[in-house]
Design a protein around this motif. Structure first.
Motif, PDB file in Angstrom:
ATOM      1  N   ALA A 172       0.828  -1.203   0.000  1.00  0.00           N
ATOM      2  CA  ALA A 172       0.000   0.000   0.000  1.00  0.00           C
ATOM      3  C   ALA A 172       0.867   1.260   0.000  1.00  0.00           C
ATOM      4  O   ALA A 172       0.584   2.232  -0.710  1.00  0.00           O
ATOM      5  N   GLY A 176       1.018   4.104  -2.690  1.00  0.00           N
ATOM      6  CA  GLY A 176       0.609   5.437  -2.259  1.00  0.00           C
ATOM      7  C   GLY A 176      -0.870   5.551  -2.001  1.00  0.00           C
ATOM      8  O   GLY A 176      -1.422   6.640  -1.938  1.00  0.00           O
ATOM      9  N   ARG A 177      -1.537   4.417  -1.808  1.00  0.00           N
ATOM     10  CA  ARG A 177      -2.982   4.408  -1.587  1.00  0.00           C
ATOM     11  C   ARG A 177      -3.366   3.078  -0.929  1.00  0.00           C
ATOM     12  O   ARG A 177      -2.622   2.097  -1.033  1.00  0.00           O
ATOM     13  N   PRO A 178      -4.534   3.016  -0.256  1.00  0.00           N
ATOM     14  CA  PRO A 178      -4.926   1.789   0.441  1.00  0.00           C
ATOM     15  C   PRO A 178      -5.485   0.696  -0.460  1.00  0.00           C
ATOM     16  O   PRO A 178      -5.677  -0.425  -0.007  1.00  0.00           O
ATOM     17  N   ASP A 179      -5.766   1.003  -1.736  1.00  0.00           N
ATOM     18  CA  ASP A 179      -6.237  -0.019  -2.669  1.00  0.00           C
ATOM     19  C   ASP A 179      -5.132  -0.285  -3.689  1.00  0.00           C
ATOM     20  O   ASP A 179      -4.569   0.647  -4.260  1.00  0.00           O
ATOM     21  N   ASP A 227      -3.004   7.905   7.555  1.00  0.00           N
ATOM     22  CA  ASP A 227      -3.059   8.940   6.541  1.00  0.00           C
ATOM     23  C   ASP A 227      -2.317   8.472   5.305  1.00  0.00           C
ATOM     24  O   ASP A 227      -1.112   8.227   5.348  1.00  0.00           O
ATOM     25  N   TRP A 228      -3.026   8.316   4.158  1.00  0.00           N
ATOM     26  CA  TRP A 228      -2.395   7.826   2.935  1.00  0.00           C
ATOM     27  C   TRP A 228      -1.915   8.960   2.044  1.00  0.00           C
ATOM     28  O   TRP A 228      -1.453   8.711   0.942  1.00  0.00           O
ATOM     29  N   THR A 229      -2.055  10.174   2.494  1.00  0.00           N
ATOM     30  CA  THR A 229      -1.652  11.298   1.640  1.00  0.00           C
ATOM     31  C   THR A 229      -0.207  11.672   1.889  1.00  0.00           C
ATOM     32  O   THR A 229       0.382  11.258   2.865  1.00  0.00           O
TER      33      THR A 229
END
Length: 229
Positions: A172, A176-179, A227-229
């Motif tokens: 992930a 850079g993102r949870p999907d 936080d994925w940002t």
């Protein structure tokens, strides 16, 4: 069965301009290098062995199309998946640079795969572009070292859940993102993490019921992320 192909050097040289091994090389430089590297192109069908454990290796393998997997099989038949090489990736480079060192893994075609074999000895020559290819090789060696370090981190935890969370969290973060999607099916993921496939599938089901993640085949969504940002 595997079949050696006749090489179209101008076309292949243009194709290889996008590979990390020949980063910075012009098409003309690559075309001049390929004969010096004794390039040979071989097509393998799904499940065919590209390289066998224990055999000496004097060539670097570069995947032109398809993918191969690197596995270690012990005397009891237990399989550990060490990684995969896809189009543009190289494999067996460390062994090619250390002649006489027996191969500790086997390399198998995941599906139909086109492989370019290159003699490592040719990189020591003074042909135009050789220095750039050496720098590209060093970069790829560094990336391989980091990939092996990641696997060590993911397999170090004691429980299957901890191994999964370590691996999926890293995937992930890289996306850079949870999907995201992973490059392994269930059996390959179990082999990579060194766990039983049924136990891994059972743990994934528990984690989904607990709302930690969702998945469909090799696509995952981590639910409890910061936080994925």
């Amino acid at each position: 069965m595997s079949k050696q192909q006749k090489i179209d050097f101008p076309t292949l040289s243009e194709q290889l301009k996008g590979s990390a091994l020949f980063a910075g090389c012009t098409g003309a430089e690559i075309e001049g290098l390929l004969p010096a590297l004794h390039a040979r192109q071989v097509v393998y069908e799904k499940g065919e062995t590209v390289l066998s454990t224990g055999e000496p290796v004097r060539e670097i393998g570069l995947v032109l199309d398809g993918s191969v997997r690197m596995e270690n099989v012990d005397i009891w038949g237990h399989v550990s998946l060490l990684g995969r090489a896809e189009a543009g990736d190289i494999f067996a480079e460390a062994y090619a640079l250390a002649p006489g060192e027996p191969l500790m893994v086997s390399v198998t075609a995941d599906g139909r795969a086109e492989i370019l074999f290159l003699s490592a000895d040719g990189l020591s020559g003074d042909a135009p572009g050789a220095g750039k290819a050496v720098r590209g090789l060093l970069t790829l060696l560094a990336r391989k070292s980091l990939a092996l370090s990641r696997r060590t981190v993911h397999t170090a935890p004691k429980t299957i859940r901890e191994k999964l969370l370590s691996y999926l969290s890293d995937q992930a973060l890289q996306a850079g993102r949870p999907d995201f999607s992973i490059p392994f099916n269930r059996q390959q993921l179990a082999d990579y993490l060194g766990v039983d496939r049924s136990a891994l599938s059972g743990e994934l089901s528990k984690m989904r019921r607990e709302g930690i993640l969702e998945y469909r085949k090799n696509a995952f969504v981590l639910k409890q992320a910061a936080d994925w940002t």
